[in-house]
Design a protein around this motif. Structure first.
Motif, mmCIF file in Angstrom:
data_model
loop_
_atom_site.group_PDB
_atom_site.id
_atom_site.type_symbol
_atom_site.label_atom_id
_atom_site.label_comp_id
_atom_site.label_asym_id
_atom_site.label_seq_id
_atom_site.Cartn_x
_atom_site.Cartn_y
_atom_site.Cartn_z
ATOM 1 N N LYS A 21 0.876 -1.175 0.000
ATOM 2 C CA LYS A 21 0.000 0.000 0.000
ATOM 3 C C LYS A 21 0.915 1.228 0.000
ATOM 4 O O LYS A 21 1.222 1.806 1.046
ATOM 5 N N TRP A 22 1.375 1.557 -1.196
ATOM 6 C CA TRP A 22 2.483 2.487 -1.339
ATOM 7 C C TRP A 22 2.169 3.892 -0.856
ATOM 8 O O TRP A 22 2.996 4.533 -0.195
ATOM 9 N N ASP A 23 0.977 4.396 -1.174
ATOM 10 C CA ASP A 23 0.633 5.773 -0.794
ATOM 11 C C ASP A 23 0.603 5.939 0.719
ATOM 12 O O ASP A 23 1.190 6.882 1.260
ATOM 13 N N SER A 24 -0.109 5.030 1.402
ATOM 14 C CA SER A 24 -0.215 5.157 2.858
ATOM 15 C C SER A 24 1.120 4.857 3.524
ATOM 16 O O SER A 24 1.453 5.439 4.560
ATOM 17 N N ALA A 34 7.444 5.854 -2.201
ATOM 18 C CA ALA A 34 7.023 6.997 -3.021
ATOM 19 C C ALA A 34 7.195 6.692 -4.502
ATOM 20 O O ALA A 34 6.337 7.038 -5.327
ATOM 21 N N ASN A 35 8.287 6.040 -4.843
ATOM 22 C CA ASN A 35 8.529 5.687 -6.249
ATOM 23 C C ASN A 35 7.472 4.712 -6.751
ATOM 24 O O ASN A 35 6.946 4.857 -7.855
ATOM 25 N N GLN A 36 7.146 3.719 -5.924
ATOM 26 C CA GLN A 36 6.123 2.743 -6.309
ATOM 27 C C GLN A 36 4.749 3.404 -6.436
ATOM 28 O O GLN A 36 3.921 2.976 -7.228
ATOM 29 N N ALA A 37 4.535 4.452 -5.647
ATOM 30 C CA ALA A 37 3.258 5.175 -5.705
ATOM 31 C C ALA A 37 3.197 6.151 -6.871
ATOM 32 O O ALA A 37 2.169 6.774 -7.114
ATOM 33 N N GLY A 38 4.323 6.298 -7.588
ATOM 34 C CA GLY A 38 4.360 7.207 -8.733
ATOM 35 C C GLY A 38 4.720 8.628 -8.363
ATOM 36 O O GLY A 38 4.658 9.528 -9.208
ATOM 37 N N ASN A 39 5.110 8.845 -7.097
ATOM 38 C CA ASN A 39 5.497 10.182 -6.646
ATOM 39 C C ASN A 39 7.003 10.331 -6.854
ATOM 40 O O ASN A 39 7.807 10.185 -5.924
ATOM 41 N N LYS A 40 7.402 10.600 -8.073
ATOM 42 C CA LYS A 40 8.817 10.581 -8.457
ATOM 43 C C LYS A 40 9.647 11.646 -7.746
ATOM 44 O O LYS A 40 10.798 11.395 -7.364
ATOM 45 N N ASP A 41 9.077 12.828 -7.560
ATOM 46 C CA ASP A 41 9.846 13.898 -6.925
ATOM 47 C C ASP A 41 10.165 13.563 -5.471
ATOM 48 O O ASP A 41 11.305 13.735 -5.009
ATOM 49 N N ALA A 42 9.159 13.067 -4.741
ATOM 50 C CA ALA A 42 9.381 12.682 -3.343
ATOM 51 C C ALA A 42 10.351 11.520 -3.268
ATOM 52 O O ALA A 42 11.235 11.479 -2.413
ATOM 53 N N ALA A 43 10.193 10.565 -4.179
ATOM 54 C CA ALA A 43 11.092 9.405 -4.213
ATOM 55 C C ALA A 43 12.531 9.856 -4.424
ATOM 56 O O ALA A 43 13.450 9.392 -3.735
#
Length: 415
Positions: free
Chosen positions: A126-129, A167-176
């Motif tokens: 559950k990548w986002d949470s 974050a990367n798995q959630a698609g949040n590249k900048d945070a990752a």
């Protein structure tokens, strides 16, 4: 009488304030006795009264109670409530005596509980949470460390990495990118995936210097992990550093002489260097070392076939090498005028064309047999097989082998 009434009124107000402070003390005592539900009820009651709702101790005791609940129940929600309560207490009294004496351990428990919730969500993909909990854990850590209360919560490099990974798995590249970059700066070495993903993110950003620097660091930390050699070759390939790429590949084939896939890849790369094409597939001018590259490619194709004689792709590639050379000589022959067509040079070219066609034929035929034996071909193999059949059809036509021309035509129609 009126005077007496006012005095009694003031007395009752004072009594209410004392009663509410008693609630705070009662909550603290019940916490010490591990009566957490009763402690919780008392502190919530104290927070409803105007005389104690803005008192630093009230909020601090609430923080202690919810920290105990969070630790007992492994509850991230209670841990966050504890954090917000401690935060409120320090806003009211930045140098609260109790906080200076004991808050480090309590805040660490809160931080760890929230961080562990992040790991739990990570395990469930559950990548986002997961990232949200890790981010909150860092907020708690940064808040306490910024208060100068005589202690600090150390940075957990593993959590920094996993926050970036989630974050990367959630698609949040900048945070990752930010988290993974921090983990690399902290020289986190437990997971090679850090350097795989971070290198990819640098590649996506077009930051070639940090892309190759990340790969170089990974090769030092994980010398046995072959992925980083592959990534280094990709870097050289994509940045046009062909000399470095081929030197590296040559070294690899020397170190792994029995690796069929590596031998074939090396041969194909040499072939492509000798016969460059633009993005539309049109031929570009041959390099000055064309003959050298082609001879190396031929040797590498033969080596790959020594390792796997029946491989359809390897047979096609070597056949295509001879065939394409024949086509190049034939173009030169056709460019001659009628007078030149009868020259010694023309005869030499014609002989070369025929010889190279003859050399290519058995390899194309073996590729044909290999591809046709497959029950189902992938799209790339199907395109290769189609090229193989067209080449065979042309060679058979030149040789006047019409029955074989018809057989190949049927295969092409079926394909």
């Amino acid at each position: 009488m009126k005077k007496l009434f006012v005095s009694l009124l003031f007395c009752s107000v004072g009594f209410a304030a004392v009663a509410q402070r008693a609630k705070v003390n009662s909550a603290d005592e019940k916490l010490s006795s591990n009566k957490l539900d009763e402690a919780k009820a008392d502190i919530e009651a104290a927070l409803q009264h105007e005389k104690t709702m803005n008192d630093a101790k009230t909020w601090y005791v609430k923080g202690k109670i919810y920290e105990a609940l969070a630790t007992k129940e492994k509850s991230a929600a209670d841990a966050i409530t504890a954090y917000e309560s401690f935060k409120k207490a320090l806003e009211i009294d930045p140098k609260l005596k109790e906080a200076i004496l004991e808050l480090q351990n309590r805040m660490f428990n809160v931080y760890a509980t929230v961080g562990n919730a992040g790991y739990g969500q990570l395990n469930e993909q559950k990548w986002d949470s997961s990232y949200a909990y890790f981010k909150k854990a860092f907020e708690i850590q940064d808040f306490y460390n910024g208060k100068d209360l005589g202690g600090s919560i150390p940075r957990d490099t593993a959590m920094v990495f996993y926050a970036g990974y989630a974050a990367n798995q959630a698609g949040n590249k900048d945070a990752a990118f930010e988290q993974l970059k921090k983990a690399a700066e902290l020289k986190f070495k437990a997971e090679p995936a850090l350097y795989v993903v971070l290198a990819q993110l640098y590649e996506e950003r077009g930051d070639n210097a940090n892309w190759i620097a990340t790969i170089d660091s990974a090769k030092v930390f994980f010398p046995a992990d072959k992925r980083f050699n592959e990534m280094e070759m990709l870097y050289y390939s994509k940045t046009g550093k062909t000399n470095e790429l081929m030197s590296m590949m040559e070294k690899k084939v020397q170190e792994n002489p029995d690796d069929f896939g590596l031998q074939l890849d090396y041969a194909i790369r040499l072939d492509n260097l000798a016969n460059p094409r633009d993005e539309n597939g049109a031929d570009m001018p041959k390099p000055d070392n064309y003959d050298e590259l082609m001879n190396k490619a031929e040797t590498a194709y033969k080596k790959s076939l020594e390792l796997k004689a029946d491989d359809a792709t390897a047979n096609f590639q070597l056949g295509a090498l001879y065939f394409n050379r024949a086509v190049a000589h034939n173009k030169e022959l056709n460019s001659m005028d009628s007078k030149q067509q009868s020259s010694a040079k023309a005869k030499e070219l014609q002989t070369k064309v025929e010889q190279l066609m003859d050399q290519s034929l058995p390899f194309f035929e073996k590729a044909d047999a290999g591809f046709s034996a497959e029950s189902e071909l992938e799209a790339s193999d199907k395109r290769t097989y189609e090229s193989c059949l067209y080449a065979l059809q042309k060679i058979y036509a030149i040789k006047g082998m019409n029955d074989k021309v018809d057989a190949v035509k049927k295969k092409l129609e079926a394909l």
